[in-house]
Design a protein around this motif. Sequence first.
Motif, short mmCIF file in Angstrom:
data_model
loop_
_atom_site.label_atom_id
_atom_site.label_comp_id
_atom_site.label_asym_id
_atom_site.label_seq_id
_atom_site.Cartn_x
_atom_site.Cartn_y
_atom_site.Cartn_z
N LEU A 29 41.09 24.01 27.44
CA LEU A 29 41.93 24.72 28.83
C LEU A 29 41.76 24.36 30.16
N VAL A 30 42.51 24.94 31.10
CA VAL A 30 42.56 24.74 32.58
C VAL A 30 41.48 25.68 33.35
N HIS A 31 40.34 25.61 34.09
CA HIS A 31 40.19 27.02 34.42
C HIS A 31 40.41 27.05 36.63
N MET A 32 41.08 28.34 36.91
CA MET A 32 42.15 28.09 37.67
C MET A 32 40.96 29.40 39.16
N ASP A 33 39.54 29.15 39.92
CA ASP A 33 39.41 30.06 40.41
C ASP A 33 40.06 30.92 42.07
N ILE A 34 40.18 31.68 41.94
CA ILE A 34 40.99 32.42 42.70
C ILE A 34 40.08 33.35 43.72
N MET A 35 39.81 33.11 44.91
CA MET A 35 39.84 33.74 46.04
C MET A 35 39.81 34.31 47.24
N ASP A 36 39.32 35.06 47.84
CA ASP A 36 40.08 36.01 48.52
C ASP A 36 39.12 36.00 49.87
N GLY A 37 38.18 35.52 50.28
CA GLY A 37 37.86 35.50 51.50
C GLY A 37 37.06 36.77 51.57
N HIS A 38 36.65 37.51 50.61
CA HIS A 38 36.78 38.96 51.15
C HIS A 38 35.47 39.46 49.55
N PHE A 39 35.82 39.02 48.78
CA PHE A 39 34.98 39.66 47.68
C PHE A 39 33.94 38.16 47.36
N VAL A 40 34.22 37.32 47.16
CA VAL A 40 33.95 36.17 47.70
C VAL A 40 33.82 35.27 49.46
N PHE A 45 43.24 29.30 46.23
CA PHE A 45 44.59 29.12 46.46
C PHE A 45 44.95 29.96 45.66
N GLY A 46 46.61 30.15 45.44
CA GLY A 46 46.87 31.75 45.59
C GLY A 46 47.38 31.30 43.65
N PRO A 47 48.99 32.09 43.95
CA PRO A 47 49.69 32.18 42.99
C PRO A 47 50.53 31.18 43.31
N GLY A 48 50.77 31.44 44.04
CA GLY A 48 51.64 29.72 44.00
C GLY A 48 52.28 29.09 43.90
N VAL A 49 50.18 28.25 43.94
CA VAL A 49 49.99 26.73 43.78
C VAL A 49 49.86 26.93 41.85
N VAL A 50 48.96 27.95 42.04
CA VAL A 50 49.24 28.37 40.07
C VAL A 50 50.89 27.88 39.03
N LYS A 51 51.62 28.49 40.08
CA LYS A 51 52.93 28.57 39.17
C LYS A 51 53.77 27.20 39.52
N SER A 52 53.26 26.24 40.63
CA SER A 52 53.58 24.81 40.83
C SER A 52 53.08 24.04 39.54
N ASN A 79 53.39 36.44 36.22
CA ASN A 79 54.31 35.37 36.39
C ASN A 79 54.16 33.70 36.77
N ALA A 80 53.07 33.42 37.43
CA ALA A 80 52.15 32.59 37.63
C ALA A 80 52.51 31.64 36.83
N GLY A 81 52.37 31.61 35.43
CA GLY A 81 52.01 31.56 34.16
C GLY A 81 50.53 31.45 33.70
N ALA A 82 49.47 32.25 34.05
CA ALA A 82 48.15 32.55 33.62
C ALA A 82 48.61 32.92 32.06
#
Length: 213
Positions: A29-40, A45-52, A79-82
């Motif tokens: 699997l490919v693990h993608m860590d999405i962090m928002d500077g608020h919860f952590v 990076f965000g969904p745009g990067v995941v989609k690309s 939609n980005a492919g998760a």
Amino acid sequence: MKIAPSMLACNFAEMGKEIIKTDKAGADLVHMDIMDGHFVPNISFGPGVVKSLRNMTSLPFDVHLMISNPQKYINEFANAGADIITFHIESTLNPIDTIKKIRLLNKNVGISFRPSTDLTKIFPFLPLIDVILVMTVEPGFGGQKFMTSQLTKIEKLKSAITSNNLKCLIEVDGGINFDTIKLVKNAGADICVAGTSLFKSDNMYDAIKKMKT
Ligand code: DX5
Ligand code: ZN
């Protein structure tokens, strides 16, 4: 044991090449860590990067949301492919709604929790989800030291899953290397996330092979 390399530890300037490398190295699997500077405190990076990155590999995308208000972004990551969308139990007031939203989009559902969170907050959701993601570091950064204090949680989750005949898989995230993977394997983990140890290894193929033995 399945291995999910964490893209957080890759060279962001060459993410496409890095994902092809993980695919060729035998990742499951490919693990993608999405962090928002608020919860952590960190921002990744965000969904745009995941989609690309989606058309670079056919491996499942295991998206770990470390963000406040995850419901708001589930559509975008779907939609980005998760393939698996994992949210933190501490990040939402309504986990059931969040689970339903992910299910409606035909994605696998994961729940994660901080090392300080009590398992009693997790047990009620085990029958409803596909993956429980156990954090063995404080979420937010790669390269931290594995917390052995979390091993008993893996054991307790394993026994709850087995004794209730549930299909939920146990995934472990944080500080996984050739030594700590043995501990989590013995405790009952099905999937291990590894960032630093794999991307800093000389040969990712050999490293993944060694982790699987
Ligand atoms: C931490 C992330 C992890 C991280 C793991 O918040 O959830 O997935 O990338 O990195 P290592 O393997 O370096 O501990
Ligand atoms: Zn993660």
